[in-house]
Design a protein around this motif. Structure first.
Motif, PDB file in Angstrom:
ATOM      1  N   LEU A   1       0.857  -1.181   0.000  1.00 40.92           N
ATOM      2  CA  LEU A   1       0.000   0.000   0.000  1.00 40.92           C
ATOM      3  C   LEU A   1       0.894   1.232   0.000  1.00 40.92           C
ATOM      4  O   LEU A   1       1.225   1.800   1.039  1.00 40.92           O
ATOM      5  CB  LEU A   1      -0.909  -0.018   1.226  1.00 40.92           C
ATOM      6  N   THR A   2       1.313   1.627  -1.196  1.00 41.32           N
ATOM      7  CA  THR A   2       2.261   2.731  -1.318  1.00 41.32           C
ATOM      8  C   THR A   2       1.810   3.675  -2.421  1.00 41.32           C
ATOM      9  O   THR A   2       0.945   3.324  -3.235  1.00 41.32           O
ATOM     10  CB  THR A   2       3.671   2.198  -1.628  1.00 41.32           C
ATOM     11  N   GLY A   3       2.387   4.865  -2.435  1.00 47.80           N
ATOM     12  CA  GLY A   3       2.075   5.816  -3.497  1.00 47.80           C
ATOM     13  C   GLY A   3       0.581   6.031  -3.644  1.00 47.80           C
ATOM     14  O   GLY A   3      -0.137   6.263  -2.670  1.00 47.80           O
ATOM     15  N   HIS A   4       0.116   5.913  -4.890  1.00 46.43           N
ATOM     16  CA  HIS A   4      -1.293   6.152  -5.194  1.00 46.43           C
ATOM     17  C   HIS A   4      -1.923   4.905  -5.809  1.00 46.43           C
ATOM     18  O   HIS A   4      -2.865   5.001  -6.605  1.00 46.43           O
ATOM     19  CB  HIS A   4      -1.417   7.360  -6.117  1.00 46.43           C
ATOM     20  N   LEU A   5      -1.398   3.739  -5.404  1.00 43.57           N
ATOM     21  CA  LEU A   5      -1.931   2.486  -5.922  1.00 43.57           C
ATOM     22  C   LEU A   5      -3.371   2.256  -5.466  1.00 43.57           C
ATOM     23  O   LEU A   5      -4.181   1.698  -6.208  1.00 43.57           O
ATOM     24  CB  LEU A   5      -1.047   1.308  -5.508  1.00 43.57           C
ATOM     25  N   ALA A   6      -3.687   2.710  -4.257  1.00 39.90           N
ATOM     26  CA  ALA A   6      -5.063   2.566  -3.781  1.00 39.90           C
ATOM     27  C   ALA A   6      -6.021   3.371  -4.656  1.00 39.90           C
ATOM     28  O   ALA A   6      -7.162   2.950  -4.888  1.00 39.90           O
ATOM     29  CB  ALA A   6      -5.166   3.017  -2.325  1.00 39.90           C
ATOM     30  N   GLU A   7      -5.567   4.514  -5.161  1.00 36.51           N
ATOM     31  CA  GLU A   7      -6.399   5.318  -6.053  1.00 36.51           C
ATOM     32  C   GLU A   7      -6.629   4.587  -7.376  1.00 36.51           C
ATOM     33  O   GLU A   7      -7.696   4.697  -7.977  1.00 36.51           O
ATOM     34  CB  GLU A   7      -5.757   6.680  -6.301  1.00 36.51           C
ATOM     35  N   GLN A   8      -5.618   3.843  -7.831  1.00 36.60           N
ATOM     36  CA  GLN A   8      -5.807   3.052  -9.046  1.00 36.60           C
ATOM     37  C   GLN A   8      -6.906   2.009  -8.847  1.00 36.60           C
ATOM     38  O   GLN A   8      -7.721   1.780  -9.744  1.00 36.60           O
ATOM     39  CB  GLN A   8      -4.504   2.358  -9.441  1.00 36.60           C
ATOM     40  N   TYR A   9      -6.905   1.378  -7.672  1.00 31.71           N
ATOM     41  CA  TYR A   9      -7.970   0.416  -7.384  1.00 31.71           C
ATOM     42  C   TYR A   9      -9.326   1.117  -7.318  1.00 31.71           C
ATOM     43  O   TYR A   9     -10.317   0.624  -7.879  1.00 31.71           O
ATOM     44  CB  TYR A   9      -7.689  -0.322  -6.077  1.00 31.71           C
ATOM     45  N   GLU A  10      -9.389   2.260  -6.660  1.00 30.98           N
ATOM     46  CA  GLU A  10     -10.653   2.986  -6.530  1.00 30.98           C
ATOM     47  C   GLU A  10     -11.219   3.371  -7.903  1.00 30.98           C
ATOM     48  O   GLU A  10     -12.428   3.443  -8.085  1.00 30.98           O
ATOM     49  CB  GLU A  10     -10.455   4.245  -5.680  1.00 30.98           C
ATOM     50  N   GLN A  11     -10.337   3.596  -8.873  1.00 33.00           N
ATOM     51  CA  GLN A  11     -10.771   3.925 -10.230  1.00 33.00           C
ATOM     52  C   GLN A  11     -11.637   2.809 -10.818  1.00 33.00           C
ATOM     53  O   GLN A  11     -12.527   3.054 -11.627  1.00 33.00           O
ATOM     54  CB  GLN A  11      -9.535   4.164 -11.110  1.00 33.00           C
ATOM     55  N   HIS A  12     -11.373   1.564 -10.391  1.00 30.94           N
ATOM     56  CA  HIS A  12     -12.075   0.406 -10.940  1.00 30.94           C
ATOM     57  C   HIS A  12     -12.908  -0.316  -9.882  1.00 30.94           C
ATOM     58  O   HIS A  12     -13.353  -1.444 -10.120  1.00 30.94           O
ATOM     59  CB  HIS A  12     -11.079  -0.585 -11.539  1.00 30.94           C
ATOM     60  N   LYS A  13     -13.090   0.301  -8.723  1.00 22.89           N
ATOM     61  CA  LYS A  13     -13.782  -0.357  -7.616  1.00 22.89           C
ATOM     62  C   LYS A  13     -15.161  -0.825  -8.062  1.00 22.89           C
ATOM     63  O   LYS A  13     -15.904  -0.098  -8.716  1.00 22.89           O
ATOM     64  CB  LYS A  13     -13.919   0.600  -6.438  1.00 22.89           C
ATOM     65  N   GLY A  14     -15.487  -2.050  -7.695  1.00 23.45           N
ATOM     66  CA  GLY A  14     -16.743  -2.638  -8.119  1.00 23.45           C
ATOM     67  C   GLY A  14     -16.627  -3.438  -9.395  1.00 23.45           C
ATOM     68  O   GLY A  14     -17.505  -4.248  -9.703  1.00 23.45           O
ATOM     69  N   LEU A  15     -15.533  -3.208 -10.127  1.00 22.43           N
ATOM     70  CA  LEU A  15     -15.296  -3.944 -11.371  1.00 22.43           C
ATOM     71  C   LEU A  15     -14.190  -4.979 -11.224  1.00 22.43           C
ATOM     72  O   LEU A  15     -14.114  -5.923 -12.014  1.00 22.43           O
ATOM     73  CB  LEU A  15     -14.925  -2.962 -12.499  1.00 22.43           C
ATOM     74  N   VAL A  16     -13.306  -4.780 -10.257  1.00 26.00           N
ATOM     75  CA  VAL A  16     -12.187  -5.696 -10.042  1.00 26.00           C
ATOM     76  C   VAL A  16     -12.148  -6.086  -8.569  1.00 26.00           C
ATOM     77  O   VAL A  16     -12.715  -5.402  -7.701  1.00 26.00           O
ATOM     78  CB  VAL A  16     -10.838  -5.051 -10.441  1.00 26.00           C
ATOM     79  N   GLU A  17     -11.456  -7.165  -8.292  1.00 22.53           N
ATOM     80  CA  GLU A  17     -11.279  -7.623  -6.919  1.00 22.53           C
ATOM     81  C   GLU A  17     -10.239  -6.745  -6.224  1.00 22.53           C
ATOM     82  O   GLU A  17      -9.226  -6.379  -6.823  1.00 22.53           O
ATOM     83  CB  GLU A  17     -10.830  -9.082  -6.931  1.00 22.53           C
ATOM     84  N   GLU A  18     -10.491  -6.410  -4.963  1.00 22.24           N
ATOM     85  CA  GLU A  18      -9.541  -5.584  -4.234  1.00 22.24           C
ATOM     86  C   GLU A  18      -8.248  -6.356  -3.973  1.00 22.24           C
ATOM     87  O   GLU A  18      -8.288  -7.549  -3.631  1.00 22.24           O
ATOM     88  CB  GLU A  18     -10.122  -5.110  -2.907  1.00 22.24           C
TER      89      GLU A  18
END
Length: 362
Positions: A282-299
């Protein structure tokens, strides 16, 4: 006012252009000159640098210079190139992939960033978090368009493909041996922590350089660790191609992303493309990349190396690895065709956004 595209599309040179990010930017509104012949009979190198461009002026044969990784450019040469582009009417665009240097020192990297900022080039950031971080570095907010990374594996190239079936969980780790990634302890913890005799770890490496074997280099230890566990398979390529990475991903179930630091991750996007379970710091802005696709990909299965003593990093990773192993027992393994359809639509939006930036519109 936005410049009108040339009839054949804006002529774009990427510096450099051998990364998947650069090569996926293809549109009827613009085309890439890297690897093609220009007037005078010269071929623009895929990994073109500032010096080559300066030697092939005037730069009237291109419309847009798209800068990517500037760590390798001498600041004085880069400044001369920016002046040449200004004089020859070439629009310069800079995608700030990183907010700290991958090579070299922070001071030199900041000098380059400030040079680009003062030259009023067009900026692109991959996340809002990167804009915030760069504002801290520059002292003022850059006038940047925020355009997400998007896919690594083109959906049309995955048509008709499917993940290879496996008996037990298969893990993949790939990329260059950089200071920003902890490949050595990750491999060791996997070897000792995953006790399933049928599980495998494929480590796909970019070619080592002499620096990897110099004092303090970890390459010898990495090779020795791999030799001690027959479940670990090492593969080395000069520069892994998209096709080689996709093939390795389709033969895997989880992708290990042991970043010590970094702004974003194309590897994380690849995990989304191939429906791999990312085991990711959990570094940088990787969590934001996940949030961009939240609901479409597995966390992803996150492990947080941003807090605490480095001596605890190993146990944090191993806990995440154990959690991932439990998740892999029940998760579906097939490619997500609905997500790939979304990727195709997302890509068209990204191309339109870049066309506007190339034309001078933020």
């Amino acid at each position: 006012m936005t410049a009108a595209p040339r009839p054949e599309g804006m002529r774009v040179v990427h510096l450099p252009a051998r990364t998947p990010y650069a090569w996926k930017l293809r549109s009827r509104d613009f085309h890439i000159l890297n690897g093609t012949e220009i007037p005078g009979g010269h071929t623009v190198p895929a990994a073109v640098d500032a010096s080559w461009l300066l030697e092939h002026g005037p730069l009237t044969w291109l419309d847009v210079l798209h800068l990517h990784h500037i760590d390798f450019e001498d600041p004085a040469t880069l400044e001369r190139l920016l002046d040449a582009c200004l004089g020859d009417g070439v629009h310069v665009v800079f995608t700030a992939h990183d907010t700290r240097p991958m090579v070299g020192g922070a001071e030199d990297f900041t000098t380059r960033l400030r040079m680009l900022h003062s030259a009023e080039v067009g900026w692109v950031c991959l996340t809002e978090g990167s804009v915030t971080k760069l504002t801290e570095v520059l002292g003022e907010r850059p006038d940047a368009a925020v355009i997400p990374h998007g896919y690594v594996a083109a959906p049309e190239e995955l048509a008709g493909l499917e993940r290879e079936p496996g008996v037990s969980s298969r893990y993949l780790m790939f990329g260059a041996s950089r200071a920003s990634r902890d490949q050595l302890s990750t491999m060791t913890n996997w070897s000792l922590g995953i006790t399933d005799p049928d599980s495998t770890l494929h480590v796909l490496l970019r070619a080592f350089s002499p620096a990897d074997f110099a004092d303090g280099g970890r390459a010898p230890l990495l090779l020795e660790t791999a030799r001690r566990d027959p479940r670990i398979r090492l593969t080395m390529r000069p520069y892994p191609t998209d096709a080689e990475v996709v093939k390795a991903g389709l033969a895997s179930d989880a992708l290990l992303l042991p970043y010590l630091w970094g702004s974003h991750s194309g590897q994380l996007e690849l995990a989304f493309d191939l429906n791999l379970l990312p085991v990711c710091s959990l570094t940088g802005h990787l969590a934001e990349q996940y949030e961009q696709h939240k609901g479409l990909v597995e966390e992803p299965e996150w492990f947080d190396w941003s807090q605490g003593h480095p001596n605890l990093f190993g146990e944090k990773f191993l806990t995440a690895l154990e959690n991932a192993a439990a998740r892999l027992d029940s998760r579906p393994r097939r490619l997500d065709r609905e997500f790939l359809d979304y990727r195709a639509q997302e890509h068209q939006v990204i191309l339109r956004q870049y066309a506007r930036v190339y034309g001078g519109d933020r």
